[in-house]
Design a protein around this motif. Structure first.
Motif, short mmCIF file in Angstrom:
data_model
loop_
_atom_site.label_atom_id
_atom_site.label_comp_id
_atom_site.label_asym_id
_atom_site.label_seq_id
_atom_site.Cartn_x
_atom_site.Cartn_y
_atom_site.Cartn_z
N GLY A 56 54.04 35.70 86.31
CA GLY A 56 53.76 36.51 87.48
C GLY A 56 53.83 37.99 87.18
N ALA A 85 52.62 39.05 92.49
CA ALA A 85 51.91 37.78 92.47
C ALA A 85 52.51 36.88 91.41
CB ALA A 85 50.41 37.99 92.20
N SER A 109 51.94 32.67 89.48
CA SER A 109 51.16 31.45 89.33
C SER A 109 51.98 30.40 88.59
CB SER A 109 49.86 31.73 88.57
OG SER A 109 49.12 30.55 88.37
N THR A 144 49.49 29.57 93.81
CA THR A 144 49.59 31.01 93.62
C THR A 144 50.37 31.61 94.77
OG1 THR A 144 47.46 31.36 94.72
CG2 THR A 144 47.45 31.17 92.32
N TYR A 199 51.39 35.54 96.60
CA TYR A 199 51.05 36.94 96.68
C TYR A 199 51.95 37.66 97.67
CZ TYR A 199 46.67 35.67 94.36
OH TYR A 199 45.72 35.21 93.48
N THR A 239 44.01 39.16 92.69
CA THR A 239 43.87 37.75 92.34
C THR A 239 44.55 37.49 91.01
OG1 THR A 239 41.73 37.60 93.48
CG2 THR A 239 42.29 35.85 91.93
N SER A 254 45.28 34.89 87.90
CA SER A 254 44.71 33.74 87.20
C SER A 254 45.43 33.58 85.88
CB SER A 254 43.20 33.91 87.00
OG SER A 254 42.92 35.05 86.21
N THR A 293 58.57 28.23 88.37
CA THR A 293 57.92 29.18 89.25
C THR A 293 58.93 29.89 90.15
OG1 THR A 293 55.92 27.81 89.25
CG2 THR A 293 56.12 29.48 90.97
#
Length: 122
Positions: A35, A49, A51, A58, A60, A69, A71, A102
């Motif tokens: 992130g 953010a 991921s 995801t 945010y 965004t 990725s 995460t």
């Protein structure tokens, strides 16, 4: 151990776009969630953010939803942040963060990169 290397920072005008990259290095193989955090002078560290590694989840911050965004490339343990419609308030040092869960990345724990400066100014 894991080392993170950010790149892609720079100067951009308001309304412009910038793409940040973060790649992992090190001898230890890991499957990582990754992130981004940012910190402006005199401000608290702010989540941007994140991921997950094993799914498409995801996350945010409200301040960047619809503009940024995240990725990733799991094979490379790399993560990217596409930043569009940039505002002066996006100016900060952006840090890449990685960890095995995460939830720990979301909390700002784990491995940190050295940061890359993003400046949004006319």
């Amino acid at each position: 151990q894991v080392q993170l290397e950010e790149s892609g920072g720079g100067l951009v005008q308001p309304g412009g776009s910038l793409r940040l990259s973060c790649a992992t290095t090190g001898r230890t193989s890991s499957t990582l969630s990754m992130g981004w955090f940012r910190q402006a002078p005199g401000q608290e560290r702010e989540f941007v953010a994140a991921s997950g590694w094993s799914d498409s989840s995801t996350y945010y911050a409200d301040s960047v939803k619809g503009r940024f965004t995240i990725s990733r490339d799991n094979a490379k343990n790399a993560v990217y942040l596409q930043m569009n419609s940039l505002k002066p308030e996006d100016t900060a040092v952006y840090y890449c963060v990685a960890d095995h869960q995460t939830r720990t990345v979301l909390a700002g724990h784990g491995y940190w990169g050295q940061g890359t400066q993003v400046t949004v100014s006319s």
